[in-house]
Design a protein around this motif. Structure first.
Motif, PDB file in Angstrom:
ATOM      1  N   SER A 142       0.836  -1.209   0.000  1.00  0.00           N
ATOM      2  CA  SER A 142       0.000   0.000   0.000  1.00  0.00           C
ATOM      3  C   SER A 142       0.865   1.252   0.000  1.00  0.00           C
ATOM      4  CB  SER A 142      -0.931   0.010   1.218  1.00  0.00           C
ATOM      5  OG  SER A 142      -1.890  -1.010   1.125  1.00  0.00           O
ATOM      6  N   GLY A 143       1.955   1.218   0.786  1.00  0.00           N
ATOM      7  CA  GLY A 143       2.868   2.359   0.821  1.00  0.00           C
ATOM      8  C   GLY A 143       3.498   2.612  -0.534  1.00  0.00           C
ATOM      9  N   PHE A 144       3.886   1.538  -1.223  1.00  0.00           N
ATOM     10  CA  PHE A 144       4.473   1.686  -2.566  1.00  0.00           C
ATOM     11  C   PHE A 144       3.468   2.320  -3.519  1.00  0.00           C
ATOM     12  CE2 PHE A 144       8.108  -1.646  -2.880  1.00  0.00           C
ATOM     13  CZ  PHE A 144       8.608  -1.212  -1.671  1.00  0.00           C
ATOM     14  N   LEU A 145       2.248   1.792  -3.500  1.00  0.00           N
ATOM     15  CA  LEU A 145       1.230   2.277  -4.434  1.00  0.00           C
ATOM     16  C   LEU A 145       0.823   3.721  -4.136  1.00  0.00           C
ATOM     17  CD1 LEU A 145      -0.973  -0.944  -4.647  1.00  0.00           C
ATOM     18  CD2 LEU A 145       0.661  -0.100  -6.351  1.00  0.00           C
ATOM     19  N   GLU A 146       0.768   4.071  -2.861  1.00  0.00           N
ATOM     20  CA  GLU A 146       0.443   5.450  -2.489  1.00  0.00           C
ATOM     21  C   GLU A 146       1.519   6.406  -2.991  1.00  0.00           C
ATOM     22  OE1 GLU A 146      -0.048   5.448   1.724  1.00  0.00           O
ATOM     23  OE2 GLU A 146      -1.839   4.181   1.643  1.00  0.00           O
ATOM     24  N   ASP A 147       2.784   6.010  -2.858  1.00  0.00           N
ATOM     25  CA  ASP A 147       3.876   6.846  -3.355  1.00  0.00           C
ATOM     26  C   ASP A 147       3.763   7.071  -4.856  1.00  0.00           C
ATOM     27  OD1 ASP A 147       5.165   7.461  -1.000  1.00  0.00           O
ATOM     28  OD2 ASP A 147       6.609   5.829  -1.128  1.00  0.00           O
ATOM     29  N   ARG A 148       3.482   6.006  -5.598  1.00  0.00           N
ATOM     30  CA  ARG A 148       3.399   6.148  -7.051  1.00  0.00           C
ATOM     31  C   ARG A 148       2.226   7.034  -7.451  1.00  0.00           C
ATOM     32  NH1 ARG A 148       6.724   7.031  -8.709  1.00  0.00           N
ATOM     33  NH2 ARG A 148       6.451   6.385 -10.876  1.00  0.00           N
TER      34      ARG A 148
END
Length: 267
Positions: A142-148
């Protein structure tokens, strides 16, 4: 196997100028710079013969020597941490069986990640480079996707074959996943590439002699130089043992890392 850890650190970080000197608050409220916390992470690794900070900046040198680190000054022409490690090894003029690149923006790296990486080179005698990968749980993904979504570059992801040989690394989230229906503790098919490398001296010596290829230039990922030269990288899957791992890539990562330090009870 004689093992050296090199912590490459530069001041002129493109996304976060001076991040090596950024203060990070621990569980007791004590602040230590990023380079200090990276040094602490290296000191926790067992079976290491020597640890050095490699930098081209006097401010980082002064900070590191202030908390007792050994510092090797390197040139400003190093394009990335791998080149800086190669230059530091030459400057030291000593022989080591394994050189570990523990990047100076990864203070949350658990010691067993590095220990298992060195052990993998022992059990894979043909491997010249090894790097750890960590299966993302739902919270990390989720953190990765939020950053992108926010246009930020977060962690790097990796895909690899059945024998653990790397196929590709990217700052995009790979492989593509439809939606994000995983709960925080679910295991996902995405692997976070942990920013640590172990090299045999021959691989490290060859690296600066190669020019950066188009994939390395596009992604800004130093390890792609090995893949573009068709040099295999052994991916070593590690277990986080319920610990959260994150690198400091952007100023927005500071509160996230401080929160994890406090969860872990790190001073």
């Amino acid at each position: 196997m004689a093992t050296l850890i090199v912590i490459p650190a530069r001041y002129a970080s493109t996304r976060f100028l001076g991040k090596a000197l950024a203060p990070l608050r621990g569980a007791t409220g004590q602040k230590k710079t990023l380079i200090h916390r990276s040094w602490d992470a290296a000191q926790a690794v067992r079976g290491v013969d020597r640890v050095v900070v490699a930098t081209d900046d006097d401010r980082i040198r002064d900070e590191a020597e202030g908390f007792g680190a050994e510092v090797v000054m390197t040139s400003q022409t190093c394009e990335n941490g791998t080149e800086r490690c190669a230059e530091a090894l030459t400057a030291l003029g000593e022989d080591f069986d394994v050189i570990v690149n523990l990047q100076g923006d990864a203070p949350l790296t658990p010691p067993w990640f590095v220990e298992e990486l060195v052990a993998a080179l022992k059990t894979h005698p043909a491997a010249e480079v090894a790097t750890p990968v960590l299966r993302c749980d739902g919270r990390a993904l989720s953190g990765f996707l939020e950053d992108r979504k926010a246009g930020r570059v977060g962690g790097t992801t990796a895909v690899f074959g059945a024998e653990g040989h790397a196929l590709y690394f990217s700052k995009e989230v790979i492989p593509y996943t439809q939606g994000n229906g995983w709960s925080d503790h679910d295991q996902t098919p995405v692997f976070h590439h942990v920013g640590v490398y172990a090299y045999r001296p021959s691989a490290l010596a060859a690296y600066p002699l190669w020019s950066a290829g188009p994939l390395e230039q596009l992604e800004g990922l130093e390890q792609l130089r090995f893949l573009e030269r068709e040099k295999p990288i052994q991916c070593v899957e590690v277990d986080a043992r319920s610990r959260q791992f994150w690198e400091l890539n952007n100023p927005e990562d500071v509160p996230r890392i401080e929160s994890i330090l406090q969860e872990l009870g790190v001073e």
